[in-house]
Scaffold this motif. Structure first.
Motif, PDB file in Angstrom:
ATOM      1  N   TRP A   1       8.117  23.449   3.416  1.00 47.62           N
ATOM      2  CA  TRP A   1       7.235  22.579   3.620  1.00 47.62           C
ATOM      3  C   TRP A   1       7.087  22.169   5.322  1.00 47.62           C
ATOM      4  O   TRP A   1       8.324  21.593   5.703  1.00 47.62           O
ATOM      5  N   GLY A   2       5.970  22.284   5.850  1.00 52.30           N
ATOM      6  CA  GLY A   2       6.107  21.932   7.294  1.00 52.30           C
ATOM      7  C   GLY A   2       5.933  20.355   7.664  1.00 52.30           C
ATOM      8  O   GLY A   2       6.137  19.637   6.801  1.00 52.30           O
ATOM      9  N   GLU A   3       5.667  20.147   8.789  1.00 51.18           N
ATOM     10  CA  GLU A   3       5.593  18.570   9.008  1.00 51.18           C
ATOM     11  C   GLU A   3       4.786  17.561   8.063  1.00 51.18           C
ATOM     12  O   GLU A   3       3.827  18.082   7.423  1.00 51.18           O
ATOM     13  N   ASN A   4       5.164  16.476   7.764  1.00 51.75           N
ATOM     14  CA  ASN A   4       4.494  15.528   6.853  1.00 51.75           C
ATOM     15  C   ASN A   4       3.659  14.614   7.579  1.00 51.75           C
ATOM     16  O   ASN A   4       4.029  13.857   8.436  1.00 51.75           O
ATOM     17  N   LYS A   5       2.312  14.927   7.702  1.00 53.54           N
ATOM     18  CA  LYS A   5       1.518  14.126   8.233  1.00 53.54           C
ATOM     19  C   LYS A   5       1.276  12.899   7.418  1.00 53.54           C
ATOM     20  O   LYS A   5       0.813  12.859   6.247  1.00 53.54           O
ATOM     21  N   ASN A   6       1.214  11.871   7.987  1.00 47.47           N
ATOM     22  CA  ASN A   6       0.946  10.370   7.401  1.00 47.47           C
ATOM     23  C   ASN A   6      -0.415  10.107   7.439  1.00 47.47           C
ATOM     24  O   ASN A   6      -0.805   9.614   8.515  1.00 47.47           O
TER      25      ASN A   6
ATOM     26  N   THR B   1       0.819  -1.138   0.004  1.00 45.20           N
ATOM     27  CA  THR B   1      -0.091   0.123  -0.047  1.00 45.20           C
ATOM     28  C   THR B   1       0.859   1.233  -0.049  1.00 45.20           C
ATOM     29  O   THR B   1       1.696   1.373   0.896  1.00 45.20           O
ATOM     30  N   PRO B   2       0.453   2.266  -0.962  1.00 41.69           N
ATOM     31  CA  PRO B   2       1.456   3.318  -0.855  1.00 41.69           C
ATOM     32  C   PRO B   2       1.080   4.277   0.404  1.00 41.69           C
ATOM     33  O   PRO B   2      -0.026   4.063   1.050  1.00 41.69           O
ATOM     34  N   THR B   3       2.112   5.133   0.847  1.00 39.00           N
ATOM     35  CA  THR B   3       1.779   5.852   1.966  1.00 39.00           C
ATOM     36  C   THR B   3       1.612   7.443   1.386  1.00 39.00           C
ATOM     37  O   THR B   3       2.357   7.833   0.778  1.00 39.00           O
ATOM     38  N   ILE B   4       0.504   7.886   2.021  1.00 38.93           N
ATOM     39  CA  ILE B   4       0.076   9.303   1.512  1.00 38.93           C
ATOM     40  C   ILE B   4       0.582  10.085   2.729  1.00 38.93           C
ATOM     41  O   ILE B   4      -0.081   9.973   3.722  1.00 38.93           O
ATOM     42  N   GLY B   5       1.101  11.259   2.370  1.00 35.99           N
ATOM     43  CA  GLY B   5       1.532  12.269   3.474  1.00 35.99           C
ATOM     44  C   GLY B   5       1.105  13.663   3.041  1.00 35.99           C
ATOM     45  O   GLY B   5       0.647  13.905   1.785  1.00 35.99           O
ATOM     46  N   LEU B   6       0.972  14.555   3.931  1.00 34.40           N
ATOM     47  CA  LEU B   6       0.595  15.955   3.637  1.00 34.40           C
ATOM     48  C   LEU B   6       1.509  17.086   4.355  1.00 34.40           C
ATOM     49  O   LEU B   6       1.738  16.953   5.520  1.00 34.40           O
TER      50      LEU B   6
ATOM     51  N   ALA C   1      -7.096   8.831   4.337  1.00 36.90           N
ATOM     52  CA  ALA C   1      -6.606   8.724   3.017  1.00 36.90           C
ATOM     53  C   ALA C   1      -6.446   7.188   2.942  1.00 36.90           C
ATOM     54  O   ALA C   1      -6.209   6.512   3.767  1.00 36.90           O
ATOM     55  N   GLU C   2      -6.854   6.736   1.670  1.00 34.62           N
ATOM     56  CA  GLU C   2      -6.621   5.552   1.150  1.00 34.62           C
ATOM     57  C   GLU C   2      -5.991   5.664  -0.297  1.00 34.62           C
ATOM     58  O   GLU C   2      -5.960   6.631  -0.965  1.00 34.62           O
ATOM     59  N   ALA C   3      -5.141   4.435  -0.665  1.00 34.44           N
ATOM     60  CA  ALA C   3      -4.219   4.524  -1.863  1.00 34.44           C
ATOM     61  C   ALA C   3      -3.916   3.164  -2.497  1.00 34.44           C
ATOM     62  O   ALA C   3      -4.130   2.237  -1.490  1.00 34.44           O
TER      63      ALA C   3
END
Ligand code: CA
Ligand code: CA
Ligand code: CA
Ligand code: CA
Length: 497
Positions: free
Chosen positions: A199-204, A170-175, A216-218
């Motif tokens: 770019w600030g914190e990468n939320k998983n 499964t891919p990991t989606i961050g923001l 999120a799903e991917a």
């Protein structure tokens, strides 16, 4: 799932102590969405759902042809540096060569904003590490034809969706969110850089901290899939998609209006965030927004000169706070955050009157006379129309008679042809016995036995009966004579309809 209170990703995360039950493995859609965002294909598999083949408002980015004309980032361009360099030339064989991307967004019935993303690549080299940059404002002039220096137009709060696929699973989606100075952020808040802006914190989003449900799903395709938009098929590992609940991810705060208008995708040379950027597909316009609008229309019925009568309106929580509209005019308030607003039309006075106030929806709308109060939900658009009427006047008629009276007299039975004078007296209706002073008098010479008044200036206007009484002076052969009061008379009566 029913008993789970869904957490918003933001402040108060530490307070979430409940256990997430029932979230088992892959599901076709995120809660409150019908988009099949983790089945790794583009077509609808479950009736009633949506997928790329039929998602409304789909935006499509198409890369330049693979090979020598393809564009990519060069000169060590990295995510945190808005100053990029665009070069042309084939993508190295060990780097991802992107070919297309898709974007769509929608607002669910519960008001949540969902974002859907997909990418396609030319060759499956295993890993796929790429980022979708979602910008509030477009970068002017940044197109697929751009070469050389391109300064990305980033605004605080812009989004970067990181998409990391290890070649299987499964891919990991961050923001990440773009941080700038002056918003209370410091360089310590940067994810990889050590200076603002960054770019600030990468939320998983796919594997959030304990207690926070995934937002999120991917999936990347594990079998060859149909490409219903471009046509043809996509071999294993050439297509990746994701669905994100941006509201639960904390992008859209209650009471704030956020709108993103541009998106593009780029590949990193490795899974490391500070890795060099490689291939990209130029930005396309998108519309990701929780902003609502209120529009007021004005219609006047039977207005004799259309569009000239101005009606005044006052508002609460809207800017401008007041406005005026003529027939056919409208006032639009766009970019509104969820909240309560009202518009009130000024009182009408004759010949204008209020007829109706009708809005495009009843949800959150309360109409009281000439006031509409709107509890605007995220992304809700409400149009209200005021109708007023012009009523023609109805004049009444009053008349008054105005006469210029004259009289004439003939002498008969005397001796010879009488001479002398005749005095004509006209008495107003208030003098029924001709005893007082005449209203009009004229003395004229008798000529050939007759005499006549020559009045052109005296007007009889009073209602009632006017009476003549005339007297003859007499002459050497004839005695004086007098006519009786009212032997001639006329009546002015203005009351008869
Ligand atoms: Ca899908
Ligand atoms: Ca599907
Ligand atoms: Ca490219
Ligand atoms: Ca490419």
């Amino acid at each position: 799932m029913k008993n789970i209170t869904r957490a918003r990703w933001g402040a108060g995360l530490a307070c979430l102590g409940f256990v997430l039950a029932g979230m088992t493995g892959a599901q076709a859609v995120l809660p409150d969405s019908t988009f099949e965002g983790n089945d790794g294909n583009l077509v609808v598999n479950t009736a009633g759902n949506i997928d790329w083949a039929n998602v409304p408002g789909r935006s499509t980015g198409v890369d330049r042809d693979p090979g020598r004309t393809d564009n990519s980032f060069g000169q060590g361009t990295k995510e945190d540096d808005p100053a990029t360099t665009v070069v042309t030339g084939s993508i190295p064989p060990n780097k991802n060569d992107l070919t297309r991307f898709y974007e769509a967004s929608e607002q669910a019935a519960n008001g949540d904003i969902f974002l859907y993303l997909a990418w396609e690549r030319l060759v499956n080299i295993g890993n796929a590490n790429l980022d979708f940059e979602i910008s509030k404002n477009p970068t002017a002039g940044f197109t697929s034809a751009s070469t050389g220096d391109v300064d990305l137009n980033r605004t605080a709060g812009d989004l970067l969706v990181t998409y990391d696929f290890a070649g299987s699973g499964t891919p990991t989606i961050g923001l990440n969110t773009w941080l700038t100075a002056g918003n209370g952020d410091s360089a310590d808040d940067c994810f990889a850089a050590n200076t603002l802006p960054c770019w600030g914190e990468n939320k998983n989003l796919t594997n959030p901290p304990a207690g926070v449900p995934p937002v999120a799903e991917a999936a990347v395709n594990t079998v060859s899939v149909t490409e219903p938009i471009a046509g043809g098929t996509l071999g294993i590992g050439l297509f990746g998609e994701a669905a994100i609940n941006l509201t639960d991810a904390g992008v859209f705060e209650e009471g704030e209006c956020e709108a993103f208008g541009s998106a593009f995708v780029k590949s990193r040379s490795s899974s490391s965030f500070p890795a060099e950027l490689k291939d990209f597909i130029a930005p396309v316009p998108v519309n990701i927004s929780n902003c609502g609008s209120i529009t007021i229309n004005k219609v006047t019925q039977d207005e004799p000169v259309p569009g000239t009568k101005s009606f005044d309106y006052t508002t609460t929580n809207l800017t401008p706070a007041s406005f005026s509209l003529v027939n056919g005019g409208s006032q639009a308030y766009n970019g509104l955050a969820a909240g309560t607003y009202s518009v009130t039309e000024g009182a009408q006075t004759a010949p204008w009157s209020f007829v109706s106030l009708v809005c495009s929806t009843a949800t959150g709308v309360t109409i009281t006379g000439q006031q509409v109060s709107i509890v605007l939900g995220p992304g809700q658009n409400v149009t209200c129309t005021y109708t007023n009427k012009f009523t023609k006047g109805q004049p009444s008629i009053t008349t008054a008679q105005d006469l210029i009276p004259n009289d004439n007299l003939t002498l008969s039975g005397g001796i010879g042809t009488p001479t002398g004078t005749v005095t004509f007296n006209l008495y107003s209706p208030s003098d029924a016995t001709c005893a007082g002073t005449p209203a009009y008098t004229q003395t004229v010479n008798v000529s050939n036995g007759t005499a006549a008044t020559t009045n052109t200036t005296f007007h009889a206007t009073a209602e009632g009966t006017w009476r003549w009484a005339s007297s003859y002076s007499g002459d050497a052969f004839n005695d004086p004579a007098t006519s009786a009061c009212g032997v001639e008379q006329f009546t002015i009566d203005n009351s008869v309809p």
